[in-house]
Design a protein around this motif. Structure first.
Motif, PDB file in Angstrom:
ATOM      1  N   ASN A 919       0.819  -1.214   0.000  1.00  0.00           N
ATOM      2  CA  ASN A 919       0.000   0.000   0.000  1.00  0.00           C
ATOM      3  C   ASN A 919       0.856   1.270   0.000  1.00  0.00           C
ATOM      4  O   ASN A 919       0.358   2.371   0.231  1.00  0.00           O
ATOM      5  CB  ASN A 919      -0.947   0.016   1.202  1.00  0.00           C
ATOM      6  N   GLY A 920       2.152   1.115  -0.213  1.00  0.00           N
ATOM      7  CA  GLY A 920       3.040   2.271  -0.302  1.00  0.00           C
ATOM      8  C   GLY A 920       3.586   2.397  -1.705  1.00  0.00           C
ATOM      9  O   GLY A 920       3.024   1.871  -2.666  1.00  0.00           O
ATOM     10  N   GLY A 921       4.724   3.120  -1.822  1.00  0.00           N
ATOM     11  CA  GLY A 921       5.378   3.216  -3.120  1.00  0.00           C
ATOM     12  C   GLY A 921       4.884   4.329  -4.005  1.00  0.00           C
ATOM     13  O   GLY A 921       5.225   4.387  -5.183  1.00  0.00           O
ATOM     14  N   TYR A 922       4.079   5.244  -3.450  1.00  0.00           N
ATOM     15  CA  TYR A 922       3.631   6.411  -4.214  1.00  0.00           C
ATOM     16  C   TYR A 922       4.299   7.661  -3.664  1.00  0.00           C
ATOM     17  O   TYR A 922       4.603   7.736  -2.468  1.00  0.00           O
ATOM     18  CB  TYR A 922       2.114   6.611  -4.083  1.00  0.00           C
ATOM     19  N   VAL A 923       4.531   8.665  -4.516  1.00  0.00           N
ATOM     20  CA  VAL A 923       4.959   9.984  -4.039  1.00  0.00           C
ATOM     21  C   VAL A 923       3.687  10.757  -3.738  1.00  0.00           C
ATOM     22  O   VAL A 923       2.898  11.068  -4.637  1.00  0.00           O
ATOM     23  CB  VAL A 923       5.820  10.715  -5.095  1.00  0.00           C
ATOM     24  N   LEU A 924       3.462  11.056  -2.444  1.00  0.00           N
ATOM     25  CA  LEU A 924       2.208  11.686  -2.039  1.00  0.00           C
ATOM     26  C   LEU A 924       2.224  13.199  -2.248  1.00  0.00           C
ATOM     27  O   LEU A 924       1.275  13.787  -2.732  1.00  0.00           O
ATOM     28  CB  LEU A 924       1.922  11.385  -0.563  1.00  0.00           C
ATOM     29  N   SER A 925       3.338  13.820  -1.824  1.00  0.00           N
ATOM     30  CA  SER A 925       3.429  15.274  -1.980  1.00  0.00           C
ATOM     31  C   SER A 925       4.899  15.686  -1.993  1.00  0.00           C
ATOM     32  O   SER A 925       5.756  15.003  -1.429  1.00  0.00           O
ATOM     33  CB  SER A 925       2.681  15.994  -0.851  1.00  0.00           C
TER      34      SER A 925
END
Length: 951
Positions: A919-925
């Motif tokens: 559920n990770g691995g994204y650039v959020l901000s």
């Protein structure tokens, strides 16, 4: 325990008392710690926290435990030194949970460490259902009576053959087998589907795979002949080791029956499952190709021939180098002549078939021209190929240099047989609710917990009865891992890839699960690598450990941990010689009213200031696009150059994968031809705007006590050069080697330059005593007679950095290097202090100081992974001042960090998440701290808003 507890009224048996502790820099201190409490030991880096918690309290607890053993047993265990302390009372059995517990064995995983995988193996061995790896059908298993009944029903009134399979798809001539069967009285045998009479000397083609069955009986199936049929089936079962084949004479179709697990279509059979069949550390379960590792080392042709425009003559095949008048080049030239080219032809013009022969060997002997070998006739030799030669060096050469040489041409790749799942195909064919054990091991802990809850409803009654207790054990252990914030790890994650904080929390989860009481637990900075969200979970776990009846001592700098503690012991007031005293002991509320260095940061009297303005950078950026390593979701990330960049996010969100496993290896390969392969990515842009990359990690400076800050930073060479140029040294003709304790000449030969000798005491611990010749100075008398400002080379090594800065104030080359060590807050360590005694944080800062002392170009990219490890608030302030100076000179610094004091000082933040694992691995901000704080994605903004005072 709670903050309102009056600890002054505790009885003697309700507290741990330490009197007269003098280990390392502790100054004869007395400390009392309430039992059944959560106590934090804090203070500046180097103040003496670990000396009190680990080298005094833990060491004494461990020593007392070992003293309960017999003298005979203690001889095998090795004794322990008694710490330098007058008396310790109230000590319970003690368990240390340190950071340096990571197992580097590639066979150790999260599953094996937590024992969850052991229960999974038991679950699959007892409740798993076997399926054929050939057809996917569920395997069947019959008793002899059931086989007999099925034959009577299926073949009633038909002519059949009862056959015993003795060979299944194996090569060989089988002459001995045929002869053995002939002597036993069998007349016929079926070879590869054809029934033949067994004759004397009979054999088959030894180079082909064969299926061979012995014909036990030919009969018509009739109810009155059931005794004959029963006897034939029994004999066939014995000869076929539990497997028989029935052949219908009319249709010539065969059917298998087995007392073992068997595929009804192909006759493939499995042995009865045992837990070892599902272990990749056992020959019974491990994949035969990769031996249970999941990966193999293969020759990487792109490394063997990196430039195909070159000719072999000029060195295109890197392992062979340029042309030499040797046999291997004669052989290659002879192969190439067959294809109308020669050794001077560029590789990209050589036909693929010719290149294949050169790399993998020739199928026929190579003809060597008589002119080359100076004989009257040509001769022929076998040519095995470059790849086989490299592999033989890799597998057979045990020397470090040979391994290193061959290793540069190897690449680690997924095992083609098990596809990284580590187990034999038979083991992977056992399933529970359509999942094999490897598939479950690949799930993250949170996903596995969900699967276990759902899977139970899909089990049949027999499986439920068998699995009930096993599932209960697995769930309990998984729940403890979830409690300490490790939901993103998977069971097959190698222990060697875990951070210190992760391995420590795995051990913590194991201890919570053990439910021991009246134990003293000592932890070393368990909050390392934890986001504030995960830190809250950790504190709950430690309180749970306390509440079941244990004493928990935590060496820690984390603000939240201190404020949630029952009791605090603050060591100080400074570090090194200026530390080692108890400046406060009591409750957190009492501490907030004091004026120690720690309490002033807690109550807000002191704080790390937020920068008045953020740097915009130099207008250039490094762009990493399409990063897909581990859990990264094909992210594109911009790194503005000339700024302080902080990468943050919850544990397991992909920070280390992005920076340490992708960006750093890409840059290292570009600048230094590094061997380490980056994880999968699309492209990178902007490397022309930097000229080097420096990774400042926390690995030890050296592996032996002979390595120290002076040798690592290179200042020791300058100090030796200074001593060589002294008049006394010139008169005596001394060279720089004279002042090294690692080479013969100037060192004390009695102790080999160690300064001490180890005396073996058999039933007692080994004793380290100063060398009786040099008295711990490491050098011989003649070397020590050369003095600078009254100090010998040994006296200089014994100086602290602070002392050395004053002593060498008029020697610019030396001063520049040691001043940077002082600037990063390490003035208390000694120049000659063995590297093995430095903490990870101290080693990292020595490395940082070494880089600072070099003359940079202003285009350097620095990477730091959690530099606040082991650092007090004041140490962080000093460290950040140094990092700010680096960025002010035009360099770029990327820090992976959770500490809000560091995050708030960033010019640019990259926040990753939203969770860990899948559920990770994204650039959020991304953006300035103020911009990220206003984001509504992930957990970082909430904590950052509080830190920045944004409503």
């Amino acid at each position: 325990m709670n903050d309102t507890q009056n600890y002054d009224t505790l009885r003697e048996d309700e507290r741990i008392n330490v009197w007269g502790a003098r280990v390392h820099n502790l100054k004869d201190i007395n400390v009392e710690i309430p039992r059944n409490s959560l106590t934090v030991v804090t203070g500046l880096s180097g103040s003496g926290k670990s000396s009190l918690a680990f080298d005094t309290i833990y060491a004494e607890g461990q020593r007392r435990y070992i003293e309960t053993f017999s003298a005979y047993a203690r001889n095998f265990l090795g004794g322990l030194e008694r710490p330098d302390v007058d008396k310790i009372t109230g000590l319970s059995p003690v368990i240390s949970i340190e950071q340096k517990t990571t197992n580097k064995n590639p066979r150790s995983t999260v599953g094996t460490t937590t024992e969850i995988y052991d229960f999974m193996r038991l679950l699959f061995a007892r409740a798993g259902k076997a399926y054929s790896y050939a057809t996917g059908e569920e395997m069947v298993k019959y008793t002899e009576e059931k086989v007999l009944q099925m034959i009577m029903d299926d073949y009633a009134g038909k002519k059949i053959m009862i056959l015993a399979p003795v060979v299944r798809s194996r090569k060989g001539h089988y002459r001995e087998l045929f002869e053995s069967m002939r002597r036993k009285g069998y007349l016929n045998i079926r070879v590869d589907g054809e029934v033949k009479e067994i004759t004397r000397g009979m054999k088959v083609d030894r180079y082909k795979n064969h299926d061979i069955e012995v014909v036990i009986d030919k009969l018509m199936v009739q109810p009155k002949d059931d005794e004959r049929l029963k006897k034939s089936v029994s004999i066939a079962m014995k000869q076929g080791e539990g497997l028989i084949m029935v052949l219908d004479n009319d249709t010539h179709t065969a059917k298998y029956f087995s007392k073992r697990l068997m595929c009804p279509t192909t006759g493939i059979s499995y042995s009865d499952p045992a837990p070892n069949n599902f272990s990749f550390n056992s020959p019974q379960g491990a994949c035969p190709r990769c031996k249970g590792l999941g990966y193999i080392n293969e020759i990487d042709i792109s490394k063997v021939i990196p430039d195909r425009s070159q000719s072999i003559y000029k060195g295109a095949i890197v392992p062979l180098g340029k042309y030499k008048n040797q046999m291997i080049f004669w052989q290659i030239d002879s192969i190439l002549h067959k294809y109308d080219c020669d050794i001077k032809t560029p590789v990209d013009s050589i036909p693929d078939d010719a290149l294949n022969e050169i790399l993998n060997g020739s199928i026929e002997n190579v003809r060597i021209d008589k002119e080359l070998v100076h004989t009257s006739s040509d001769y022929f030799v076998a040519f095995d190929g470059v790849v086989k030669y490299l592999r033989s060096v890799f597998e057979d050469d045990d020397s470090a240099s040979g391994q290193k040489w061959a290793d540069q041409f190897m690449a680690v790749c997924e095992c083609p047989e098990c596809h990284g799942q580590r187990l034999k195909r038979e083991s992977l064919s056992y399933k529970i609710w359509n999942k094999n054990i490897a598939e479950l091991s690949m799930m993250d802990i949170a996903e596995l917990r969900e699967w276990l809850d759902e899977a139970e409803s899909h089990l049949d009654e027999q499986q439920k009865q068998i699995a009930e207790e096993i599932l209960k054990e697995i769930r309990t252990r998984i729940d403890f891992l979830l409690e300490v914030g490790l939901d993103y790890l998977s069971l097959n994650r190698q222990s060697a890839t875990l951070s210190g904080g992760e391995s420590q929390r795995i051990r913590l989860a194991t201890q919570i699960g053990s439910q021991l009481v009246n134990v003293l637990y000592i932890l070393d900075e368990p909050s390392i690598g934890l986001h504030q969200r995960d830190n809250e979970r950790l504190i709950r776990s430690l309180k749970e450990l306390r509440d079941i009846g244990n004493t928990v001592i935590v060496v820690e700098h984390d603000k939240d941990m201190m404020l949630n503690a029952d009791y605090i012991v603050d060591i100080g007031p400074k570090a090194g010689r200026n530390g080692g005293e108890v400046v406060f002991q009591g409750t957190p509320s009492d501490m907030l009213a004091k004026h120690t260095m720690t309490s002033m940061y807690l109550n807000g009297e002191l704080k790390i200031e937020i920068p008045k303005q953020r740097r915009k950078g130099n207008g250039k950026s490094l762009w990493l696009k399409g990063a897909k390593g581990n859990n990264l979701k094909g992210v594109d990330v911009e790194f503005p150059l000339g700024t302080l960049i902080v990468v943050t996010g919850v544990s397991g969100s992909g920070k280390s994968t992005l920076i340490n496993e992708t960006l750093h290896p890409i840059l290292s390969q570009h600048f230094y031809r590094s061997v380490k392969q980056p994880m999968e990515y699309g492209s990178i842009e902007g490397m022309d705007f930097i000229d080097k990359v420096v990774n400042v990690d926390q690995s030890p400076l050296g592996r032996t006590p002979r390595s120290n800050p002076a040798t690592y930073t290179g200042v020791f060479s300058d100090i030796r050069a200074l001593f060589v140029n002294l008049p006394e040294a010139k008169i005596r003709g001394y060279k720089p080697g004279r002042f090294s304790f690692n080479v013969k000449g100037g060192r004390c030969e009695a102790c080999g330059g160690n300064g001490y000798k180890t005396i073996e005491m058999n039933f007692l611990p080994d004793v380290m005593v100063p060398c009786e010749v040099c008295h711990g100075k490491r050098y011989n008398r003649e070397t020590l007679e050369v003095r600078y400002k009254g100090k010998s080379i040994a006296d200089v090594l014994d100086m602290t950095i602070n002392q050395a800065v004053d002593f060498f104030e008029n020697v610019p080359d030396i001063l520049r290097k040691i001043k940077t060590i002082q600037d990063v807050g390490l003035g208390y360590i000694k120049l000659g202090q063995p590297s093995t005694t430095l903490s990870g944080g101290e080693s990292q800062r020595v490395k940082l100081a070494t880089e600072l002392s070099k003359r940079d170009t202003g285009k350097t990219l620095y990477i730091l992974d959690e530099p606040t490890t082991g650092l007090h608030f004041e140490d962080i302030r000093i460290l950040m001042d140094v990092i700010e100076k680096l960025v002010d000179r035009g360099n770029t610094v990327i820090i992976i960090e959770h500490n809000l004091d560091v995050i708030k000082m960033a010019d640019y933040i990259i926040d990753m998440g939203p969770e860990g694992g899948r559920n990770g691995g994204y650039v959020l901000s991304t953006g300035t701290p103020e911009e990220v704080a206003m984001s509504d994605k992930g957990f970082t903004p909430r904590f950052l808003r509080d830190e920045l005072g944004i409503g």
